[in-house]
Motif scaffolding. Structure first.
Motif, PDB file in Angstrom:
ATOM      1  N   ASN A  21       0.823  -1.207   0.000  1.00 18.92           N
ATOM      2  CA  ASN A  21       0.000   0.000   0.000  1.00 18.92           C
ATOM      3  C   ASN A  21       0.855   1.253   0.000  1.00 18.92           C
ATOM      4  OD1 ASN A  21      -2.353  -1.490   0.051  1.00 18.92           O
ATOM      5  ND2 ASN A  21      -2.611  -1.330   2.258  1.00 18.92           N
ATOM      6  N   ALA A  22       1.964   1.220   0.716  1.00 19.07           N
ATOM      7  CA  ALA A  22       2.812   2.399   0.841  1.00 19.07           C
ATOM      8  C   ALA A  22       3.495   2.742  -0.476  1.00 19.07           C
ATOM      9  CB  ALA A  22       3.845   2.174   1.932  1.00 19.07           C
ATOM     10  N   THR A  23       3.664   1.768  -1.370  1.00 14.80           N
ATOM     11  CA  THR A  23       4.388   2.032  -2.605  1.00 14.80           C
ATOM     12  C   THR A  23       3.504   2.652  -3.683  1.00 14.80           C
ATOM     13  OG1 THR A  23       4.010  -0.184  -3.487  1.00 14.80           O
ATOM     14  CG2 THR A  23       5.997   0.140  -2.187  1.00 14.80           C
ATOM     15  N   VAL A  24       2.197   2.514  -3.601  1.00  7.97           N
ATOM     16  CA  VAL A  24       1.300   3.014  -4.639  1.00  7.97           C
ATOM     17  C   VAL A  24       0.870   4.442  -4.305  1.00  7.97           C
ATOM     18  CG1 VAL A  24      -0.866   2.663  -5.861  1.00  7.97           C
ATOM     19  CG2 VAL A  24       0.480   0.686  -5.126  1.00  7.97           C
ATOM     20  N   LYS A  25       1.203   5.371  -5.209  1.00  9.11           N
ATOM     21  CA  LYS A  25       0.887   6.781  -4.983  1.00  9.11           C
ATOM     22  C   LYS A  25       0.418   7.412  -6.280  1.00  9.11           C
ATOM     23  CE  LYS A  25       4.658   7.093  -1.691  1.00  9.11           C
ATOM     24  NZ  LYS A  25       6.040   7.477  -1.525  1.00  9.11           N
ATOM     25  N   TYR A  26      -0.346   8.487  -6.147  1.00 10.25           N
ATOM     26  CA  TYR A  26      -0.733   9.283  -7.313  1.00 10.25           C
ATOM     27  C   TYR A  26      -0.016  10.619  -7.235  1.00 10.25           C
ATOM     28  CZ  TYR A  26      -3.401  12.066 -10.596  1.00 10.25           C
ATOM     29  OH  TYR A  26      -3.748  12.897 -11.632  1.00 10.25           O
ATOM     30  N   ASP A  27       0.734  10.952  -8.267  1.00  5.33           N
ATOM     31  CA  ASP A  27       1.430  12.233  -8.349  1.00  5.33           C
ATOM     32  C   ASP A  27       0.583  13.168  -9.206  1.00  5.33           C
ATOM     33  OD1 ASP A  27       3.116  14.377  -8.548  1.00  5.33           O
ATOM     34  OD2 ASP A  27       4.676  13.321  -9.667  1.00  5.33           O
ATOM     35  N   ASN A  28      -0.070  14.119  -8.550  1.00  3.31           N
ATOM     36  CA  ASN A  28      -0.982  15.029  -9.245  1.00  3.31           C
ATOM     37  C   ASN A  28      -0.243  15.934 -10.234  1.00  3.31           C
ATOM     38  OD1 ASN A  28      -3.650  15.894  -9.697  1.00  3.31           O
ATOM     39  ND2 ASN A  28      -3.340  17.684  -8.408  1.00  3.31           N
ATOM     40  N   ALA A  29       0.975  16.326  -9.901  1.00  2.00           N
ATOM     41  CA  ALA A  29       1.727  17.230 -10.772  1.00  2.00           C
ATOM     42  C   ALA A  29       1.997  16.587 -12.137  1.00  2.00           C
ATOM     43  CB  ALA A  29       3.035  17.641 -10.105  1.00  2.00           C
ATOM     44  N   LEU A  62       2.093   6.012  -9.526  1.00  2.00           N
ATOM     45  CA  LEU A  62       3.412   5.431  -9.301  1.00  2.00           C
ATOM     46  C   LEU A  62       3.238   4.141  -8.498  1.00  2.00           C
ATOM     47  CD1 LEU A  62       5.136   8.772  -8.260  1.00  2.00           C
ATOM     48  CD2 LEU A  62       5.149   7.697 -10.522  1.00  2.00           C
ATOM     49  N   LEU A  63       3.634   3.022  -9.082  1.00  2.24           N
ATOM     50  CA  LEU A  63       3.421   1.732  -8.445  1.00  2.24           C
ATOM     51  C   LEU A  63       4.553   1.319  -7.514  1.00  2.24           C
ATOM     52  CD1 LEU A  63       1.471   1.788 -10.919  1.00  2.24           C
ATOM     53  CD2 LEU A  63       1.759  -0.658 -11.051  1.00  2.24           C
ATOM     54  N   GLY A  64       5.731   1.893  -7.653  1.00  2.00           N
ATOM     55  CA  GLY A  64       6.845   1.511  -6.811  1.00  2.00           C
ATOM     56  C   GLY A  64       7.662   0.385  -7.418  1.00  2.00           C
ATOM     57  N   LYS A  65       7.012  -0.574  -8.022  1.00  2.00           N
ATOM     58  CA  LYS A  65       7.675  -1.618  -8.797  1.00  2.00           C
ATOM     59  C   LYS A  65       6.668  -2.183  -9.780  1.00  2.00           C
ATOM     60  CE  LYS A  65       7.320  -5.515  -5.566  1.00  2.00           C
ATOM     61  NZ  LYS A  65       8.112  -6.448  -4.792  1.00  2.00           N
ATOM     62  N   ASP A  66       7.112  -3.038 -10.674  1.00  2.00           N
ATOM     63  CA  ASP A  66       6.229  -3.513 -11.749  1.00  2.00           C
ATOM     64  C   ASP A  66       4.987  -4.232 -11.219  1.00  2.00           C
ATOM     65  OD1 ASP A  66       7.993  -2.453 -13.527  1.00  2.00           O
ATOM     66  OD2 ASP A  66       8.786  -4.363 -14.245  1.00  2.00           O
ATOM     67  N   GLY A  67       3.868  -3.900 -11.829  1.00  2.00           N
ATOM     68  CA  GLY A  67       2.595  -4.516 -11.459  1.00  2.00           C
ATOM     69  C   GLY A  67       1.549  -4.221 -12.520  1.00  2.00           C
ATOM     70  N   ASP A  68       0.317  -4.573 -12.201  1.00  5.07           N
ATOM     71  CA  ASP A  68      -0.809  -4.344 -13.109  1.00  5.07           C
ATOM     72  C   ASP A  68      -1.686  -3.243 -12.528  1.00  5.07           C
ATOM     73  OD1 ASP A  68       0.205  -6.498 -14.535  1.00  5.07           O
ATOM     74  OD2 ASP A  68      -1.142  -7.925 -13.572  1.00  5.07           O
ATOM     75  N   CYS A  69      -2.184  -2.357 -13.384  1.00  9.78           N
ATOM     76  CA  CYS A  69      -2.982  -1.230 -12.922  1.00  9.78           C
ATOM     77  C   CYS A  69      -4.223  -1.082 -13.791  1.00  9.78           C
ATOM     78  CB  CYS A  69      -2.145   0.050 -12.984  1.00  9.78           C
ATOM     79  SG  CYS A  69      -2.977   1.503 -12.336  1.00  9.78           S
ATOM     80  N   LEU A 121       1.797   4.640 -14.469  1.00  8.40           N
ATOM     81  CA  LEU A 121       0.770   4.773 -15.495  1.00  8.40           C
ATOM     82  C   LEU A 121       0.322   6.226 -15.547  1.00  8.40           C
ATOM     83  CD1 LEU A 121      -1.116   3.409 -17.579  1.00  8.40           C
ATOM     84  CD2 LEU A 121      -2.744   3.047 -15.718  1.00  8.40           C
ATOM     85  N   GLU A 122       0.534   6.877 -16.684  1.00 11.45           N
ATOM     86  CA  GLU A 122       0.136   8.268 -16.861  1.00 11.45           C
ATOM     87  C   GLU A 122      -1.359   8.325 -17.178  1.00 11.45           C
ATOM     88  OE1 GLU A 122       0.927  11.908 -19.905  1.00 11.45           O
ATOM     89  OE2 GLU A 122       2.631  10.627 -19.439  1.00 11.45           O
ATOM     90  N   VAL A 123      -2.066   9.239 -16.516  1.00  8.59           N
ATOM     91  CA  VAL A 123      -3.512   9.368 -16.720  1.00  8.59           C
ATOM     92  C   VAL A 123      -3.896  10.773 -17.178  1.00  8.59           C
ATOM     93  CG1 VAL A 123      -4.129   7.493 -15.144  1.00  8.59           C
ATOM     94  CG2 VAL A 123      -3.895   9.818 -14.253  1.00  8.59           C
ATOM     95  N   SER A 124      -2.949  11.509 -17.744  1.00  7.60           N
ATOM     96  CA  SER A 124      -3.227  12.880 -18.170  1.00  7.60           C
ATOM     97  C   SER A 124      -4.258  12.940 -19.292  1.00  7.60           C
ATOM     98  CB  SER A 124      -1.934  13.571 -18.620  1.00  7.60           C
ATOM     99  OG  SER A 124      -1.362  12.881 -19.711  1.00  7.60           O
ATOM    100  N   THR A 159      -6.173  -0.583  -3.661  1.00  2.39           N
ATOM    101  CA  THR A 159      -7.093   0.325  -4.331  1.00  2.39           C
ATOM    102  C   THR A 159      -6.845   1.740  -3.818  1.00  2.39           C
ATOM    103  OG1 THR A 159      -8.741  -1.433  -4.490  1.00  2.39           O
ATOM    104  CG2 THR A 159      -9.529   0.816  -4.789  1.00  2.39           C
ATOM    105  N   ILE A 160      -6.721   2.683  -4.759  1.00  3.64           N
ATOM    106  CA  ILE A 160      -6.553   4.086  -4.379  1.00  3.64           C
ATOM    107  C   ILE A 160      -7.564   4.944  -5.139  1.00  3.64           C
ATOM    108  CG2 ILE A 160      -4.102   3.855  -3.786  1.00  3.64           C
ATOM    109  CD1 ILE A 160      -3.471   5.309  -6.450  1.00  3.64           C
ATOM    110  N   LYS A 161      -7.908   6.072  -4.536  1.00  2.00           N
ATOM    111  CA  LYS A 161      -8.810   7.042  -5.168  1.00  2.00           C
ATOM    112  C   LYS A 161      -7.946   8.130  -5.794  1.00  2.00           C
ATOM    113  CE  LYS A 161     -11.833  10.635  -3.624  1.00  2.00           C
ATOM    114  NZ  LYS A 161     -12.632  11.146  -2.517  1.00  2.00           N
ATOM    115  N   ILE A 162      -8.304   8.504  -7.006  1.00  6.36           N
ATOM    116  CA  ILE A 162      -7.580   9.551  -7.731  1.00  6.36           C
ATOM    117  C   ILE A 162      -8.546  10.686  -8.047  1.00  6.36           C
ATOM    118  CG2 ILE A 162      -6.402  10.110  -9.884  1.00  6.36           C
ATOM    119  CD1 ILE A 162      -5.614   7.140 -10.011  1.00  6.36           C
ATOM    120  N   THR A 163      -8.141  11.897  -7.698  1.00  3.98           N
ATOM    121  CA  THR A 163      -8.925  13.079  -8.070  1.00  3.98           C
ATOM    122  C   THR A 163      -8.016  13.941  -8.932  1.00  3.98           C
ATOM    123  OG1 THR A 163     -10.099  12.992  -5.976  1.00  3.98           O
ATOM    124  CG2 THR A 163     -10.226  15.048  -7.202  1.00  3.98           C
TER     125      THR A 163
END
Length: 76
Positions: free
Chosen positions: A10-18, A23-30, A49-52, A71-75
């Protein structure tokens, strides 16, 4: 997986709004879903995974790394 491994995953998965990148931290499926449950973007074996290209709004991303799903929420 142990509870400690779950916390580490959980700690490795983050969303960078900028950069509008998950950012998954290491290879995975998204998988990225709109709030209505429709899959809008998917990638396998990636570390980010870029979501722009998605419209502004709220999304839910499910990330699976080493068999642990987060699971993470992205705004955006």
């Amino acid at each position: 997986p142990s509870d400690i491994e779950d916390i580490e995953a959980n700690a490795t998965v983050k969303y960078d709004n900028a950069s509008q990148t998950i950012l998954l931290g290491k290879d995975g499926d998204c998988n990225v879903y709109a709030v209505n449950g429709i899959l809008v973007k998917s990638a396998a074996g990636v570390s980010s995974l870029e979501v722009s290209d998605l419209a502004n709004g709220v999304y839910v991303a499910t990330v699976t790394i080493d068999g642990v799903t987060t699971t993470i929420k992205i705004t955006k």
